[in-house]
Design a protein around this motif. Sequence first.
Motif, PDB file in Angstrom:
ATOM      1  N   VAL A  43       8.188 -25.074  22.028  1.00  0.00           N
ATOM      2  CA  VAL A  43       9.283 -25.995  21.442  1.00  0.00           C
ATOM      3  C   VAL A  43       9.147 -27.321  21.503  1.00  0.00           C
ATOM      4  CG1 VAL A  43      11.937 -26.642  21.799  1.00  0.00           C
ATOM      5  CG2 VAL A  43      11.141 -24.403  22.283  1.00  0.00           C
ATOM      6  N   ASP A  44       9.265 -28.310  20.649  1.00  0.00           N
ATOM      7  CA  ASP A  44       8.611 -29.624  20.618  1.00  0.00           C
ATOM      8  C   ASP A  44       9.999 -30.355  20.729  1.00  0.00           C
ATOM      9  OD1 ASP A  44       5.802 -29.584  20.491  1.00  0.00           O
ATOM     10  OD2 ASP A  44       6.239 -28.854  18.526  1.00  0.00           O
ATOM     11  N   THR A  63       9.087 -25.579  26.648  1.00  0.00           N
ATOM     12  CA  THR A  63       8.859 -24.338  26.821  1.00  0.00           C
ATOM     13  C   THR A  63       7.895 -23.604  25.969  1.00  0.00           C
ATOM     14  OG1 THR A  63      11.311 -24.510  27.406  1.00  0.00           O
ATOM     15  CG2 THR A  63      10.365 -22.255  27.272  1.00  0.00           C
ATOM     16  N   LEU A  64       7.137 -22.689  26.492  1.00  0.00           N
ATOM     17  CA  LEU A  64       6.350 -21.822  25.981  1.00  0.00           C
ATOM     18  C   LEU A  64       7.031 -20.461  25.704  1.00  0.00           C
ATOM     19  CD1 LEU A  64       2.280 -21.854  25.595  1.00  0.00           C
ATOM     20  CD2 LEU A  64       3.655 -19.419  26.205  1.00  0.00           C
ATOM     21  N   VAL A  65       7.031 -19.715  24.505  1.00  0.00           N
ATOM     22  CA  VAL A  65       7.661 -18.632  24.390  1.00  0.00           C
ATOM     23  C   VAL A  65       6.567 -17.441  23.943  1.00  0.00           C
ATOM     24  CG1 VAL A  65       9.866 -19.359  23.703  1.00  0.00           C
ATOM     25  CG2 VAL A  65       8.269 -18.685  22.004  1.00  0.00           C
ATOM     26  N   THR A  66       6.583 -16.390  24.378  1.00  0.00           N
ATOM     27  CA  THR A  66       5.814 -15.226  24.135  1.00  0.00           C
ATOM     28  C   THR A  66       6.382 -14.351  23.496  1.00  0.00           C
ATOM     29  OG1 THR A  66       5.650 -14.371  26.223  1.00  0.00           O
ATOM     30  CG2 THR A  66       4.119 -16.053  25.742  1.00  0.00           C
ATOM     31  N   ILE A  67       5.684 -13.643  22.309  1.00  0.00           N
ATOM     32  CA  ILE A  67       6.491 -12.441  21.597  1.00  0.00           C
ATOM     33  C   ILE A  67       5.275 -11.171  21.336  1.00  0.00           C
ATOM     34  CG2 ILE A  67       7.758 -11.555  19.709  1.00  0.00           C
ATOM     35  CD1 ILE A  67       8.386 -14.588  19.218  1.00  0.00           C
ATOM     36  N   TRP A  82      15.619 -29.703  15.954  1.00  0.00           N
ATOM     37  CA  TRP A  82      14.900 -28.242  16.464  1.00  0.00           C
ATOM     38  C   TRP A  82      13.355 -28.379  15.707  1.00  0.00           C
ATOM     39  CZ3 TRP A  82      14.015 -24.736  19.454  1.00  0.00           C
ATOM     40  CH2 TRP A  82      13.228 -23.645  19.082  1.00  0.00           C
ATOM     41  N   SER A  83      12.461 -28.447  16.717  1.00  0.00           N
ATOM     42  CA  SER A  83      11.070 -28.508  16.152  1.00  0.00           C
ATOM     43  C   SER A  83      10.383 -27.573  17.014  1.00  0.00           C
ATOM     44  CB  SER A  83      10.355 -30.009  16.234  1.00  0.00           C
ATOM     45  OG  SER A  83      11.233 -30.812  15.455  1.00  0.00           O
ATOM     46  N   TYR A  84       9.368 -26.808  16.622  1.00  0.00           N
ATOM     47  CA  TYR A  84       8.710 -25.817  17.196  1.00  0.00           C
ATOM     48  C   TYR A  84       7.120 -25.648  16.511  1.00  0.00           C
ATOM     49  CZ  TYR A  84       9.886 -22.399  13.712  1.00  0.00           C
ATOM     50  OH  TYR A  84      10.236 -21.909  12.762  1.00  0.00           O
ATOM     51  N   ARG A  85       6.224 -24.794  17.200  1.00  0.00           N
ATOM     52  CA  ARG A  85       4.995 -24.672  16.701  1.00  0.00           C
ATOM     53  C   ARG A  85       4.594 -23.224  17.316  1.00  0.00           C
ATOM     54  NH1 ARG A  85       1.174 -28.942  19.078  1.00  0.00           N
ATOM     55  NH2 ARG A  85       3.299 -29.167  20.358  1.00  0.00           N
ATOM     56  N   MET A  86       4.445 -22.458  16.302  1.00  0.00           N
ATOM     57  CA  MET A  86       3.842 -21.108  16.651  1.00  0.00           C
ATOM     58  C   MET A  86       2.418 -20.617  16.075  1.00  0.00           C
ATOM     59  SD  MET A  86       6.223 -19.609  18.473  1.00  0.00           S
ATOM     60  CE  MET A  86       5.915 -17.989  18.351  1.00  0.00           C
ATOM     61  N   LEU A  87       1.710 -19.839  17.012  1.00  0.00           N
ATOM     62  CA  LEU A  87       0.603 -19.393  16.601  1.00  0.00           C
ATOM     63  C   LEU A  87       0.635 -17.496  16.394  1.00  0.00           C
ATOM     64  CD1 LEU A  87      -2.133 -20.989  18.850  1.00  0.00           C
ATOM     65  CD2 LEU A  87      -1.680 -21.340  16.309  1.00  0.00           C
ATOM     66  N   ASN A 115       8.532 -13.477  28.871  1.00  0.00           N
ATOM     67  CA  ASN A 115       9.098 -13.787  27.592  1.00  0.00           C
ATOM     68  C   ASN A 115       8.802 -15.460  27.540  1.00  0.00           C
ATOM     69  OD1 ASN A 115      11.675 -11.580  27.703  1.00  0.00           O
ATOM     70  ND2 ASN A 115       9.761 -11.312  26.888  1.00  0.00           N
ATOM     71  N   LEU A 116       8.742 -16.176  28.257  1.00  0.00           N
ATOM     72  CA  LEU A 116       8.532 -17.434  28.308  1.00  0.00           C
ATOM     73  C   LEU A 116       7.993 -18.293  29.423  1.00  0.00           C
ATOM     74  CD1 LEU A 116      12.001 -19.501  28.687  1.00  0.00           C
ATOM     75  CD2 LEU A 116      11.670 -17.038  29.319  1.00  0.00           C
TER      76      LEU A 116
END
Length: 275
Positions: A43-44, A63-67, A82-87, A115-116
């Motif tokens: 989350v940026d 915060t770094l989230v994992t799925i 609300w801004s975020y980046r995902m790989l 989870n985070l």
Amino acid sequence: MKAMKMHSLSKSAAFDFVEMRSASHSNSCYSTHSHDEFSFGVVDDGQAVYKNRKNTHKIASQTLVTINPGDAHSCNPQSENWSYRMLFIETAWMAKIQQEICPPSSYDYSPFEQNLLNNRACYHAFNHLYQMLSTQKNPLTAESLLIEYCAQLFNPVLIHQEVRMGNISLVQELIMDKLGSNIALHDFCKLTDLSPFHLIRSFKQRFGQSPHAYQLDQRIKRARTMLKSGASLASTAHDLGFADQSHFQRNFKKRTALTPRQYQQFFISDGLSKA
């Protein structure tokens, strides 16, 4: 003036097995869904409610989230800012890396255990990884960073494992012999009969840097010699395998606190003053 809402979805510059998604100042909501890939991101800006299976979390900046593959989840903003980046990493690639960095398992792959993570170091490392995967076409640099980052997410017992050194000096010799070439990590593995993860770890223990960091450091050293002798910035960047002059300048300045032009000017000026 209201910030522009932006969404981006693309492949990594170096690999087809890495998909990248980002959103800036978005208020988009997602119904509960799942992915076939491993995914993780940060989350940026802003706040959101992150639901992963039976767990609900309130998440915010850094915060770094994992799925995990197949996990039913949703992540929805509590405001428009609300801004975020995902790989998104293909499961087959991740499973192969896990076989090298994790204890043997009877399953095809091991899931994320959390989870985070609220860890500033993980956030800043993700920033660097995301930028490199977006722009870096050198497979050695991109894959090395990705493997190292994933190892941090999965390997609580890694520090106790024995390092397999192999003939790691061959990697150093090949880097120096072909300093201007972008050599793939796979080529180093064939040379030493080591897996990607063990090769990176062994090289780092022997030389204090990962192969891609060592290659970059040696390129900058060679660039300094070339610039002193009067080589142009363009030819120096090209001959040493940099993607462009901007990439060359950015990395040169990180290590010398000067741009290549500023560095060269000192020696040109010094030479004129002695003439």
